[in-house]
Write a protein that holds these residues in place. Structure first.
Motif, PDB file in Angstrom:
ATOM      1  N   ARG A  99       0.824  -1.209   0.000  1.00 20.71           N
ATOM      2  CA  ARG A  99       0.000   0.000   0.000  1.00 20.71           C
ATOM      3  C   ARG A  99       0.860   1.261   0.000  1.00 20.71           C
ATOM      4  N   TYR A 100       1.982   1.219   0.706  1.00 26.32           N
ATOM      5  CA  TYR A 100       2.842   2.406   0.819  1.00 26.32           C
ATOM      6  C   TYR A 100       4.177   2.174   0.113  1.00 26.32           C
ATOM      7  N   ARG A 101       4.140   1.482  -1.003  1.00 28.77           N
ATOM      8  CA  ARG A 101       5.362   1.090  -1.705  1.00 28.77           C
ATOM      9  C   ARG A 101       6.160   2.272  -2.244  1.00 28.77           C
ATOM     10  N   HIS A 102       5.562   3.459  -2.340  1.00 34.93           N
ATOM     11  CA  HIS A 102       6.290   4.642  -2.802  1.00 34.93           C
ATOM     12  C   HIS A 102       7.177   5.221  -1.700  1.00 34.93           C
ATOM     13  N   LYS A 103       7.053   4.717  -0.480  1.00 33.84           N
ATOM     14  CA  LYS A 103       7.871   5.176   0.643  1.00 33.84           C
ATOM     15  C   LYS A 103       9.152   4.352   0.744  1.00 33.84           C
ATOM     16  N   LYS A 104      10.142   4.901   1.467  1.00 35.24           N
ATOM     17  CA  LYS A 104      11.275   4.088   1.856  1.00 35.24           C
ATOM     18  C   LYS A 104      10.809   3.145   2.963  1.00 35.24           C
ATOM     19  N   MET A 115       6.691 -18.637   4.208  1.00 37.02           N
ATOM     20  CA  MET A 115       5.788 -17.605   3.688  1.00 37.02           C
ATOM     21  C   MET A 115       5.457 -17.918   2.235  1.00 37.02           C
ATOM     22  N   SER A 116       4.237 -17.615   1.822  1.00 41.13           N
ATOM     23  CA  SER A 116       3.790 -17.919   0.465  1.00 41.13           C
ATOM     24  C   SER A 116       4.518 -17.061  -0.561  1.00 41.13           C
ATOM     25  N   ALA A 117       4.519 -17.517  -1.800  1.00 45.21           N
ATOM     26  CA  ALA A 117       5.140 -16.753  -2.885  1.00 45.21           C
ATOM     27  C   ALA A 117       4.460 -15.405  -3.055  1.00 45.21           C
ATOM     28  N   ASP A 118       3.150 -15.363  -2.846  1.00 46.25           N
ATOM     29  CA  ASP A 118       2.420 -14.103  -2.984  1.00 46.25           C
ATOM     30  C   ASP A 118       2.918 -13.082  -1.965  1.00 46.25           C
ATOM     31  N   ASN A 119       3.100 -13.502  -0.718  1.00 40.04           N
ATOM     32  CA  ASN A 119       3.622 -12.587   0.292  1.00 40.04           C
ATOM     33  C   ASN A 119       5.090 -12.249   0.039  1.00 40.04           C
ATOM     34  N   ALA A 120       5.848 -13.225  -0.447  1.00 37.45           N
ATOM     35  CA  ALA A 120       7.260 -12.971  -0.731  1.00 37.45           C
ATOM     36  C   ALA A 120       7.424 -11.895  -1.797  1.00 37.45           C
ATOM     37  N   ARG A 121       6.545 -11.882  -2.786  1.00 38.37           N
ATOM     38  CA  ARG A 121       6.645 -10.888  -3.859  1.00 38.37           C
ATOM     39  C   ARG A 121       6.521  -9.458  -3.333  1.00 38.37           C
ATOM     40  N   LYS A 122       5.832  -9.282  -2.229  1.00 40.10           N
ATOM     41  CA  LYS A 122       5.625  -7.933  -1.695  1.00 40.10           C
ATOM     42  C   LYS A 122       6.919  -7.316  -1.168  1.00 40.10           C
ATOM     43  N   LEU A 123       7.924  -8.164  -0.903  1.00 41.17           N
ATOM     44  CA  LEU A 123       9.197  -7.639  -0.416  1.00 41.17           C
ATOM     45  C   LEU A 123       9.945  -6.841  -1.478  1.00 41.17           C
ATOM     46  N   ARG A 124       9.528  -6.939  -2.735  1.00 40.75           N
ATOM     47  CA  ARG A 124      10.230  -6.182  -3.770  1.00 40.75           C
ATOM     48  C   ARG A 124      10.104  -4.677  -3.544  1.00 40.75           C
TER      49      ARG A 124
END
Length: 311
Positions: A99-104, A115-124
């Motif tokens: 949701r706040y991916r534009h932040k540092k 952890m699922s692949a879907d959740n892992a992708r959010k770490l990008r």
């Protein structure tokens, strides 16, 4: 639960902290003390900190203030023991990352397990990850190409002053008797352990971090089922034994010293436990290697410099 910090600063990096676990117990409190102290030392302004794992205590996600997060320059997430097995709080925190991916964004002091692949992708969307054990580090490194560092749990970096105490003997910490008890045999072990001196207890939910660590500095052995009890023992350089727990939080520590840490056999008799305790006390070599390895990793890690590198 939210802590607001209303002092006004000019031209300061504003940071919002998620998963503030200081209300859990004094081990988590030591983690948060280290984080707050580091953030303020580099001159960042803490705009707010949101209580961690409200799913456990309040049966739902924390209510985030969008205005505060939107006005922050950095979002700092204390991963601690939360990010495993797609738990509700883990998923909530990673959804917040998206949701706040534009932040540092920093995810620090974190475990990572199943952890699922879907959740892992959010770490990008995360600019910095600090894993607290080698297994978590390797799992994250398999898919994450950002700045990834390794450090022992931040409570280990919070070293209390030495306060001499009388001999504490063998201390017993906290146990997850109600959780996973049936399949692991913990209920039977509870009965056997109660035949020993379970009155000689250390309670990280009631005793301050510096008291717990100093009691362990004067103890012969810790027997526990709680991760932060073990971390206090590592600070105190006190040998420990631990019961099975649902994650690799304790077992994975062994890689800091190249030693094999395994939970104790939960089917022993009281005499069997007593013999195990004495054998563990008599041979400290593996524990010395572990504590030395953790010291070396802690000395190589500079949290303040790391935070400044992403601002």
């Amino acid at each position: 639960c939210i802590r607001r910090h209303n002092r006004r600063f000019r031209q300061m990096t504003k940071v919002c902290i998620l998963n503030d676990t200081s209300r859990f117990h004094h081990g988590s409190g030591a983690v948060m003390d280290f984080i707050f102290r580091s953030v303020r030392t580099i001159g960042w302004q803490v705009t707010a900190s949101y209580f961690g794992n409200s799913f456990m205590f309040e049966k739902g996600p924390p209510e985030l203030d969008d205005a505060i997060l939107s006005a922050s320059d950095v979002i700092l997430i204390n991963g601690e023991g939360t990010i495993h097995h797609d738990s509700p709080m883990a998923t909530f925190l990673l959804d917040t990352v998206e949701r706040y991916r534009h932040k540092k964004i920093c995810l620090v002091n974190t475990v990572w397990q199943e952890m699922s692949a879907d959740n892992a992708r959010k770490l990008r969307h995360v600019d910095l990850v600090v894993a607290r054990d080698h297994r978590s580090y390797r799992d994250i490194a398999n898919f994450y190409d950002g700045q990834l560092l390794l450090s022992p749990d931040f409570s280990f970096l919070n070293r209390p002053f030495h306060a001499p105490m009388r001999d504490q003997g063998i201390l017993f910490g906290g146990f997850y008797w109600g959780q996973h008890a049936q399949e692991s045999g913990i209920k039977g072990a509870d009965m056997a352990l109660r035949l020993l001196d379970r009155q000689n207890a250390v309670d990280i939910t009631k005793e301050s971090w510096h008291v717990v660590v100093n009691r362990l500095r004067s103890a012969r052995l810790l027997v526990t089922g709680k991760h932060h009890d073990v971390m206090a023992a590592c600070v105190a350089r006190c040998p420990f034994l631990f019961c099975p727990i649902p994650t690799h939080k304790i077992e994975a520590l062994g890689e800091y010293g190249g030693v094999d840490l395994r939970p104790i056999d939960m089917s022993l008799t009281a005499d069997g436990y007593a013999a195990l305790f004495e054998r563990t006390i008599a041979d400290r070599s593996a524990f010395n290697a572990l504590f030395d390895g953790m010291d070396a990793a802690a000395n190589a890690f500079d949290f303040e410099k790391t935070l400044l590198s992403i601002a």
